[in-house]
Write a protein that holds these residues in place. Structure first.
Motif, PDB file in Angstrom:
ATOM      1  N   ASP A 153       0.819  -1.210   0.000  1.00  0.00           N
ATOM      2  CA  ASP A 153       0.000   0.000   0.000  1.00  0.00           C
ATOM      3  C   ASP A 153       0.852   1.259   0.000  1.00  0.00           C
ATOM      4  O   ASP A 153       0.489   2.274  -0.610  1.00  0.00           O
ATOM      5  N   TYR A 156       3.653   0.706  -4.113  1.00  0.00           N
ATOM      6  CA  TYR A 156       3.375  -0.492  -4.905  1.00  0.00           C
ATOM      7  C   TYR A 156       4.492  -0.782  -5.907  1.00  0.00           C
ATOM      8  O   TYR A 156       4.905  -1.930  -6.072  1.00  0.00           O
ATOM      9  N   ASP A 188      -3.108  -1.699 -12.040  1.00  0.00           N
ATOM     10  CA  ASP A 188      -3.529  -0.516 -11.284  1.00  0.00           C
ATOM     11  C   ASP A 188      -3.234  -0.719  -9.797  1.00  0.00           C
ATOM     12  O   ASP A 188      -3.672  -1.711  -9.206  1.00  0.00           O
ATOM     13  N   THR A 190      -4.266   0.594  -6.972  1.00  0.00           N
ATOM     14  CA  THR A 190      -5.395   0.514  -6.040  1.00  0.00           C
ATOM     15  C   THR A 190      -6.076  -0.844  -6.133  1.00  0.00           C
ATOM     16  O   THR A 190      -6.373  -1.490  -5.122  1.00  0.00           O
ATOM     17  N   GLY A 193      -3.795  -3.537  -4.720  1.00  0.00           N
ATOM     18  CA  GLY A 193      -3.799  -3.574  -3.261  1.00  0.00           C
ATOM     19  C   GLY A 193      -5.003  -4.306  -2.709  1.00  0.00           C
ATOM     20  O   GLY A 193      -4.888  -5.092  -1.751  1.00  0.00           O
ATOM     21  N   HIS A 194      -6.165  -4.066  -3.312  1.00  0.00           N
ATOM     22  CA  HIS A 194      -7.384  -4.744  -2.858  1.00  0.00           C
ATOM     23  C   HIS A 194      -7.312  -6.236  -3.151  1.00  0.00           C
ATOM     24  O   HIS A 194      -7.628  -7.081  -2.299  1.00  0.00           O
TER      25      HIS A 194
END
Length: 270
Positions: A153, A156, A188, A190, A193-194
């Protein structure tokens, strides 16, 4: 019957269909931080005899990023639903599903939801749970996973550059680590990370005994992501499964040992 290459499902997941139209369908699914390009040295070796399907999970590769829904993809079930939608859209049955890393468990979930679509599962470097417990070796302590996710986070791209060579596990072939780093960096941050949290915090051990599809477990040596005890656990937990320990090391034999991987899959399917 596959007639339209531009359906919404196929656009969403950047589905490609090649090979023998009369052949048995074989579907290749990639792992975290990767795309369907990870199969570029394996999939073509099946095209003479099989109908070959590759795709990108939403958020990866050339998938439709606008289709990403954090709620839907807050568990691996969302990705398994996509797999089933792809198979339905292409009207495929008796499917050989080849899932690498987290896609191994996505395949497990898909086949337990609709076993009638599948003829065989090939799980490459599978892990139903990454965190060690009292009676289970997953390879990581909880604090290790927490640190990994915090680092991802925070930076990256830096995390990708540091982790990809370790995941690949081939210090003598730095070009392999560089290839995996490039793949990570095209994702990507974000979404990555998810997806990482969903992947590394999942626990699908209870799903394994429900698999009724013939299953091949392919385990690499010296794999820091899915070590040998994990592959052995998956094999013991899926009734009637076959375990093969590859000569390959690291977590990505589709890049480091594509010929060995192909040979073992074809031998099992014969």
């Amino acid at each position: 019957m596959i007639t339209d290459a531009t359906t919404p499902v196929r656009k969403r997941n950047n589905v490609s269909v090649t090979g023998n139209p009369a052949g048995r369908p074989i579907v290749f699914a990639h792992g975290f931080g990767c795309s369907s390009e990870m199969w570029s040295q394996v999939a073509p070796q099946f095209e003479d005899d099989y109908l070959v399907v590759r795709f990108d999970h939403v958020g990866a590769g050339a998938s439709d990023l606008s289709a990403y829904d954090a709620g839907k993809y807050d568990s691996l079930h969302g990705y398994a639903d996509d797999v089933l939608e792809i198979l339905e859209d292409l009207d495929l049955t008796d499917v050989v599903f080849v899932g690498h890393s987290v896609s191994a468990m996505i395949g497990v979930l898909a086949t337990t939801q609709d076993a009638g679509r599948f003829g065989a599962l090939v799980l490459v470097g599978p892990s139903p749970r990454y965190v060690n417990t009292e009676n289970y070796t997953g390879g990581f302590e909880q604090e290790d996973i927490d640190s990994l996710l915090d680092a991802l986070d925070a930076n990256y791209l830096g995390w990708s550059a540091a982790m990809a060579p370790l995941i690949m596990g081939h210090s003598s072939r730095p070009e392999l680590g560089e290839s995996l780093t490039e793949s990570f960096c095209r994702t990507d941050p974000t979404i990555a990370g998810h997806f990482a949290r969903v992947t590394f915090l999942s626990d699908n051990r209870h799903d394994l005994p429900n698999v009724t599809t013939p299953t091949l477990v392919l385990q690499c040596q010296e794999d820091i992501i899915a070590p040998l005890p994990v592959g052995q656990y998956v094999h013991r937990s899926i009734p009637g499964s076959t375990l093969v320990v590859l000569e390959a090391t690291g977590h990505c034999p589709n890049l480091s040992a594509p010929d060995e991987l192909t040979t073992q899959i074809k031998a099992y399917l014969r």
